[in-house]
Enzyme design. Structure first.
Site, mmCIF file in Angstrom:
data_model
loop_
_atom_site.group_PDB
_atom_site.id
_atom_site.type_symbol
_atom_site.label_atom_id
_atom_site.label_comp_id
_atom_site.label_asym_id
_atom_site.label_seq_id
_atom_site.Cartn_x
_atom_site.Cartn_y
_atom_site.Cartn_z
ATOM 1 N N LEU A 194 0.715 -1.091 0.068
ATOM 2 C CA LEU A 194 -0.090 -0.149 0.086
ATOM 3 C C LEU A 194 0.838 1.340 -0.151
ATOM 4 C CD1 LEU A 194 -1.752 -2.348 0.983
ATOM 5 C CD2 LEU A 194 -2.953 -0.734 2.562
ATOM 6 N N PRO A 251 1.289 5.705 -0.256
ATOM 7 C CA PRO A 251 0.604 6.959 -0.094
ATOM 8 C C PRO A 251 0.515 7.825 -1.343
ATOM 9 C CG PRO A 251 2.606 7.138 1.062
ATOM 10 C CD PRO A 251 2.440 5.734 0.274
ATOM 11 N N THR A 257 1.289 10.776 -0.733
ATOM 12 C CA THR A 257 2.136 11.837 -0.381
ATOM 13 C C THR A 257 3.827 11.695 -1.151
ATOM 14 O OG1 THR A 257 2.397 10.865 1.689
ATOM 15 C CG2 THR A 257 1.012 12.894 1.523
ATOM 16 N N GLY A 287 -2.554 6.266 5.491
ATOM 17 C CA GLY A 287 -3.050 6.604 6.524
ATOM 18 C C GLY A 287 -3.407 5.854 7.604
ATOM 19 N N GLY A 317 3.473 3.751 11.901
ATOM 20 C CA GLY A 317 2.562 4.624 12.667
ATOM 21 C C GLY A 317 2.734 6.121 12.273
ATOM 22 N N CYS A 325 6.208 12.080 6.290
ATOM 23 C CA CYS A 325 5.684 12.174 7.659
ATOM 24 C C CYS A 325 6.871 12.415 8.564
ATOM 25 C CB CYS A 325 5.155 10.815 8.040
ATOM 26 S SG CYS A 325 6.366 9.358 7.641
ATOM 27 N N GLU A 357 0.512 16.260 14.019
ATOM 28 C CA GLU A 357 1.325 16.444 12.931
ATOM 29 C C GLU A 357 0.065 17.389 12.091
ATOM 30 O OE1 GLU A 357 2.707 13.068 9.749
ATOM 31 O OE2 GLU A 357 0.694 12.774 10.809
ATOM 32 N N LEU A 390 8.706 3.167 7.911
ATOM 33 C CA LEU A 390 9.277 3.262 9.250
ATOM 34 C C LEU A 390 8.351 2.717 10.251
ATOM 35 C CD1 LEU A 390 10.404 7.111 8.719
ATOM 36 C CD2 LEU A 390 11.475 4.665 8.080
#
Length: 472
Positions: free
Chosen positions: A119, A121, A123, A202, A220, A253, A342, A422
């Site tokens: 999966l 993202p 971003t 997400g 996370g 992130c 965040e 991460l």
């Protein structure tokens, strides 16, 4: 529909099953590849996307499709980060015997997992599929990449380039498959049918990965907190904070979400941050930013990874020319202080504390709200402060005198593994603290032979010692 409740239709389930079947057939063809063959494949995969002209095209296309981040950040990731990721693993032994522990007489043998469901993202859609794919193939696996719908065309472009590279090497193209029409339902079905999930995205999707019934590696939430102590080089700190905060317009992130300064250097640090392009918000401007960043308690999609000028226009702030990020003075943490969380934008909170103990307490308070287990940073030339900070914070990574965003995930100036996945440990609800790479995407067979000399349990006096006296 929430990711954890998404259910595929019969047709969607059949379609995903057809992708998985193709992927399994491809994986079976490389299950016995040699190390040299595997390394040739991953080298070709990176070269297919990292060539100057191709990287330029991908970077521009990614920005145009997603409307997130900027060209320079995207280009750096696809041109340089993919090269660094290849360089990081190319000499690793991932086929055959990995380790021999002579003391315990154990040999560890690498085995492929099978089909990796990845999966990715929106971003970081340019380099993430590449890094995940070479990690999968390094372990003699195949991979199916499920992108965020906002970056599906970018994902297809990149996967198609890697497929062409595999074909040129005489390997099956289906070692890399893109889900070209992604949906939450289809992705949920992929997670059920694959052999291991590598989830970067997400929180709802990561939660779905862990509850899918398939072994999963998730990440996370980020909320990096950076401390600048009284031994720091303030010019260095300010420049590197700016680099990290503005890289790809804070799409990462790992972008600096809060900076904590000591009372002794706060004014000097703020002055240097302003010289680097920071703009300090007053109370009215802080309220204006807050009104556009959050909607119903969630970050508004329209502000994510946008230039400071766009945020200023949205919020009605008169931003001076040359200012590229916002500095928002803050004192509290938690839901009543949303800037402590965040922000996924070129906005960072700024705190003042007395000393390293105050920095530790503030960091833990901020990350108890969001981002626990992900990462912290510290600008310091005191080993005592660095190690005290590292020991007392609930974090998987502490970057020392480095720009956080490009350092957390590995860079040429540090020894961290190169990845965009991460792990955040139990603090972040993850199964690992690792910078996830190929070693997390294999099975290992442990071969145990008898020891030359059988171990003997010592006498109770030796084994239990003074503890025995407590039971008399």
């Amino acid at each position: 529909m929430a990711a954890e409740t998404a259910v595929a239709t019969t047709e969607e389930a059949k379609f995903v099953a057809s992708l998985v079947e193709r992927s399994r057939k491809a994986q079976a063809q490389i299950a016995n590849y040699t190390q040299e063959q595997v390394d040739e494949l991953i080298t070709a995969m990176v070269w297919s996307v990292a060539r100057q002209d191709v990287a330029e095209k991908i970077a521009q296309f990614t920005v145009e499709e997603t409307q997130l981040g900027n060209y320079d950040g995207k280009f750096l990731k696809i041109f340089k980060k993919t090269r660094a990721a290849l360089f990081d693993i190319i000499n690793d032994k991932s086929v055959g015997i990995l380790e021999e522990d002579k003391e315990r007489n154990i040999v560890k043998i690498a085995k492929p997992v099978g089909v990796i469901g990845a999966l990715t993202p929106c971003t970081n859609p340019e380099a993430t599929p590449v890094i995940k794919a070479i990690s999968a193939v390094k372990g003699r696996n195949s991979i199916i990449v499920a992108p965020h719908p906002r970056s599906k065309l970018t994902n297809k472009m990149i996967c198609d380039l890697m497929r062409e590279a595999l074909k040129a090497c005489g390997a099956p193209e289906d070692l890399v498959i893109s889900m070209d029409s992604p949906s939450m339902e289809g992705t949920a079905e992929l997670m059920k049918q694959c052999d291991r999930i590598l989830a970067t995205g997400g929180a709802p999707m990561v939660k779905s990965a862990y509850s899918s019934g398939t072994p999963a590696l998730g990440v996370g939430a980020g909320n990096a907190v950076i401390t600048v102590d009284d031994t720091a080089d303030l010019d260095e700190a300010a420049e590197k904070i700016r680099i990290s905060k503005t890289l790809d317009l804070a799409a990462s992130c790992s972008s600096d979400n809060a900076v904590i300064a000591f009372e002794s250097n706060v004014e000097a640090l703020l002055e240097k941050l302003q010289a680097q392009g920071g703009y300090i918000c007053n109370a009215e401007e802080k309220a204006k930013l807050q009104s556009i960043i959050w909607e119903d308690g969630h970050i508004a999609a329209r502000i994510v990874a946008q230039p400071a000028t766009v945020l200023a226009d949205m919020s009605g702030i008169d931003l001076p020319e040359g200012k590229t990020f916002f500095i928002v003075p803050e004192t509290g943490t938690g839901p009543e202080h949303p800037f402590s969380g965040e922000k996924m934008s070129v906005v960072m909170a700024f705190y003042t504390v007395k000393d390293i103990d105050g920095a530790i307490a503030m960091t833990n308070a901020i990350q108890a709200y969001q981002g626990q287990g992900h990462s912290c940073g510290i600008y310091s030339y005191s080993d005592d402060n660095i190690m005290k900070f590292a020991n007392a914070t609930k974090t998987s990574r502490v970057m020392v005198n480095q720009p956080q965003a490009p350092s957390n995930s590995g860079n040429l100036w540090n020894g961290m593994r190169q990845t965009f996945s991460l792990g955040c440990g139990s603090w972040g609800g993850n199964s690992t603290n690792n910078n996830i790479t190929w070693r997390d995407l294999i099975n290992e067979t442990w071969v145990s032979k008898p020891l030359a000399v059988t171990k003997e349990i010592p006498s109770d006096d030796v084994l239990f010692g003074k503890v025995m006296d407590k039971f008399k």
